[in-house]
Write a protein that holds these residues in place. Structure first.
Motif, mmCIF file in Angstrom:
data_model
loop_
_atom_site.group_PDB
_atom_site.id
_atom_site.type_symbol
_atom_site.label_atom_id
_atom_site.label_comp_id
_atom_site.label_asym_id
_atom_site.label_seq_id
_atom_site.Cartn_x
_atom_site.Cartn_y
_atom_site.Cartn_z
ATOM 1 N N GLY A 1 -4.602 9.901 0.608
ATOM 2 C CA GLY A 1 -5.306 8.659 0.349
ATOM 3 C C GLY A 1 -4.438 7.358 0.162
ATOM 4 N N GLU B 1 -3.214 3.779 -1.866
ATOM 5 C CA GLU B 1 -3.332 2.928 -3.026
ATOM 6 C C GLU B 1 -2.816 1.668 -2.949
ATOM 7 O OE1 GLU B 1 -1.557 3.192 -7.943
ATOM 8 O OE2 GLU B 1 -0.886 4.539 -6.313
ATOM 9 N N VAL C 1 -1.647 -1.236 -4.072
ATOM 10 C CA VAL C 1 -0.572 -1.751 -5.336
ATOM 11 C C VAL C 1 -0.167 -3.055 -5.565
ATOM 12 C CG1 VAL C 1 0.075 0.527 -5.601
ATOM 13 C CG2 VAL C 1 1.408 -1.149 -4.331
ATOM 14 N N SER D 1 -0.463 8.465 0.150
ATOM 15 C CA SER D 1 -0.122 9.790 -0.297
ATOM 16 C C SER D 1 -0.902 10.943 0.241
ATOM 17 C CB SER D 1 -0.340 9.991 -1.918
ATOM 18 O OG SER D 1 -1.522 9.632 -1.966
ATOM 19 N N GLN E 1 -7.347 2.492 -5.731
ATOM 20 C CA GLN E 1 -7.234 3.712 -4.955
ATOM 21 C C GLN E 1 -8.262 4.295 -4.153
ATOM 22 O OE1 GLN E 1 -5.772 7.012 -7.204
ATOM 23 N NE2 GLN E 1 -4.253 7.125 -5.780
ATOM 24 N N THR F 1 -9.760 2.791 -10.050
ATOM 25 C CA THR F 1 -8.809 1.629 -10.184
ATOM 26 C C THR F 1 -7.690 2.440 -10.953
ATOM 27 O OG1 THR F 1 -10.617 0.110 -10.440
ATOM 28 C CG2 THR F 1 -8.397 -0.804 -11.620
ATOM 29 N N THR F 2 -6.602 1.894 -10.611
ATOM 30 C CA THR F 2 -5.258 2.622 -11.240
ATOM 31 C C THR F 2 -4.556 1.263 -12.057
ATOM 32 O OG1 THR F 2 -3.761 1.757 -9.351
ATOM 33 C CG2 THR F 2 -4.943 3.833 -9.324
ATOM 34 N N THR G 1 -13.282 6.318 -4.728
ATOM 35 C CA THR G 1 -12.307 5.206 -5.359
ATOM 36 C C THR G 1 -12.157 5.092 -6.562
ATOM 37 O OG1 THR G 1 -14.349 3.808 -5.231
ATOM 38 C CG2 THR G 1 -13.129 4.027 -3.010
ATOM 39 N N VAL H 1 0.811 -1.198 -0.017
ATOM 40 C CA VAL H 1 0.039 0.099 -0.094
ATOM 41 C C VAL H 1 0.735 1.478 -0.009
ATOM 42 C CG1 VAL H 1 -1.759 1.201 1.107
ATOM 43 C CG2 VAL H 1 -1.824 -1.299 1.193
ATOM 44 N N SER I 1 -9.263 7.731 -1.977
ATOM 45 C CA SER I 1 -8.914 9.173 -2.151
ATOM 46 C C SER I 1 -10.161 9.766 -0.665
ATOM 47 C CB SER I 1 -9.525 10.183 -3.169
ATOM 48 O OG SER I 1 -8.734 9.642 -4.366
#
Length: 417
Positions: free
Chosen positions: A213, A215, A217, A87, A205, A199-200, A197, A84, A207
């Motif tokens: 937020g 992410e 990963v 940020s 993710q 998708t990356t 929310t 995770v 926020s």
């Protein structure tokens, strides 16, 4: 032979069983051990940074992000990879405030991240209970008593070891249902603090309303469910099917490697788990079954989280026993996954290794339950859970409206995606 039996119950099943309240929907859940910070004046593990050097490297950029995303657990001098990333605009932002009391790295115990429409919850795995040794007795009589109790305990331990010779699959035990791990709540962020929310390219993710937020990963499930031999198995199966089974003029579309696991069937309103064949199947050499049993949660939820259950390899939906998905499921259940689901441009079939049959025929493979390829309406990649990363499955939709799902770690590559 792919084998998932030693893996833990998936994150999605844990979330529904331990976190979601009645009526609370699960958006996603994932296991993690690390979270790192991408916040000015904070180190990657969330500690304040000062001085010119600290100000110069406060942000994650370029190689730093790459190193943390692809880090290694090997060697104490290297940080484990990021599960995770956190940020935010500055220290004490909402994301930092919620997570700062939780150590950034947990090398042993899992954390469970759960997102629902109502909240984001982070839980930590309950540490194992370590029994402290009793205070030593001071008197001679006490020492003698302690010695006698020690002998008695030793005898009981030896007897237990001798008596219980069941096969272990990680934390799972032969003949016992797969059990969820115990988790303790650590963080809860209400929906009022969640801005959205998404998708990356790396994951999902969340926020928060102040611009900070999280992410997700990677997640430890990526390594927890990985099968290192899957690539070589796929090559072997493809070569065998092409060389010993494929007919002239056919093109191989799908060849699944054998997968050890139970078959589940939703037949109308009835759940059959483990499924037992309803149609005709050949006599085989089954051997003694020494697997763990499906999780109680899988049965209680009528298979809603079947792909999170490491004991279940195949799933079918149908309304009648004579539908194609059930007929295929009969053979997969009968062989405990040793048979291979195969699809060509001309036909779909379940292919047995002939050595598995009580009366082997000619050639290395024997075909059962063969249907024309036109009976398969669609072949696709699918996901059957809410875990991050998801458990990939292959989905076959038949023209009779039945559906067969097969767990497969190489779904996307196998289907050319």
């Amino acid at each position: 032979m792919s084998n998932y039996l030693h893996r833990t119950l998936g994150a999605g099943a844990h979330a529904r069983a331990l976190v979601c309240r009645p009526g609370e929907q699960l958006r996603w859940a994932g296991f993690a051990r690390t979270h790192y910070y991408d916040i000015k004046r904070l180190s990657p593990v969330g500690e304040p940074k000062g001085g010119a050097l600290g100000r110069g490297i406060a942000n994650f950029t370029g190689d730093v992000v790459s190193e943390l995303l692809g880090g290694s657990d090997e060697g104490s001098d290297k940080p484990p990879p990021a599960d995770v990333l956190i940020s935010g605009p500055a220290p004490d932002c909402l994301a930092h405030r919620y997570l700062r009391d939780l150590p950034s790295i947990s090398r042993v115990l899992l954390r469970l991240w759960v997102l629902t429409p109502d909240r984001l919850v982070v839980l930590t795995e309950r540490p194992p209970v370590v029994e402290e040794p009793p205070e030593p007795a001071q008197s001679l009589l006490g020492k003698a008593s302690r010695f006698g109790k020690g002998l008695a305990k030793f005898g009981k331990d030896v007897a237990a070891i001798v008596a219980d010779n069941r096969t272990k699959f990680g934390d799972n035990l032969e003949g016992e249902p797969v059990a969820p791990k115990e988790f303790l709540p650590a963080v809860e962020i209400p929906a009022a603090q969640i801005a959205g929310t998404s998708t990356t390219g790396r994951g999902v993710q969340v926020s928060l309303v102040d611009g900070s937020g999280f992410e997700f990963v990677r997640g430890v499930a990526a390594s927890n469910w990985e099968i290192p031999t899957a690539e070589s198995e796929l090559k072997i199966v493809t070569k065998e099917m092409s060389g010993h089974w494929l007919r002239s003029g056919e093109r191989l579309v799908l060849a699944c490697a054998p997968i050890n696991g139970y078959t589940g069937v939703r037949l109308g309103d009835d759940l059959r788990l483990p499924h037992e064949p309803l149609g005709e199947v050949p006599e085989v050499k089954p051997g003694k079954l020494k697997w763990p049993r499906p999780a109680d949660w899988t049965i209680r939820t009528q298979g809603a989280d079947w792909a999170d259950d490491p004991t279940v390899a195949f799933w079918a939906h149908a309304t009648r026993p004579d539908q194609d998905a059930v007929r295929f499921a009969d053979h997969l259940a009968h062989t405990r996954g040793d048979a291979r689901l195969t699809l060509t441009t001309a036909r779909a079939a379940v292919v047995y290794p002939s050595s598995l049959l009580a009366a082997p025929g000619d050639g290395p493979f024997t075909t059962f339950c063969e249907v024309d390829a036109s009976r398969v309406r669609r072949l696709s990649a699918d996901r059957a859970d809410r875990s991050v990363p998801p458990s990939p499955v292959i989905r076959l939709d038949f023209t009779d409206d039945s559906v067969l799902l097969v767990r497969d770690p190489l779904t996307s590559r196998r289907l050319g995606r």
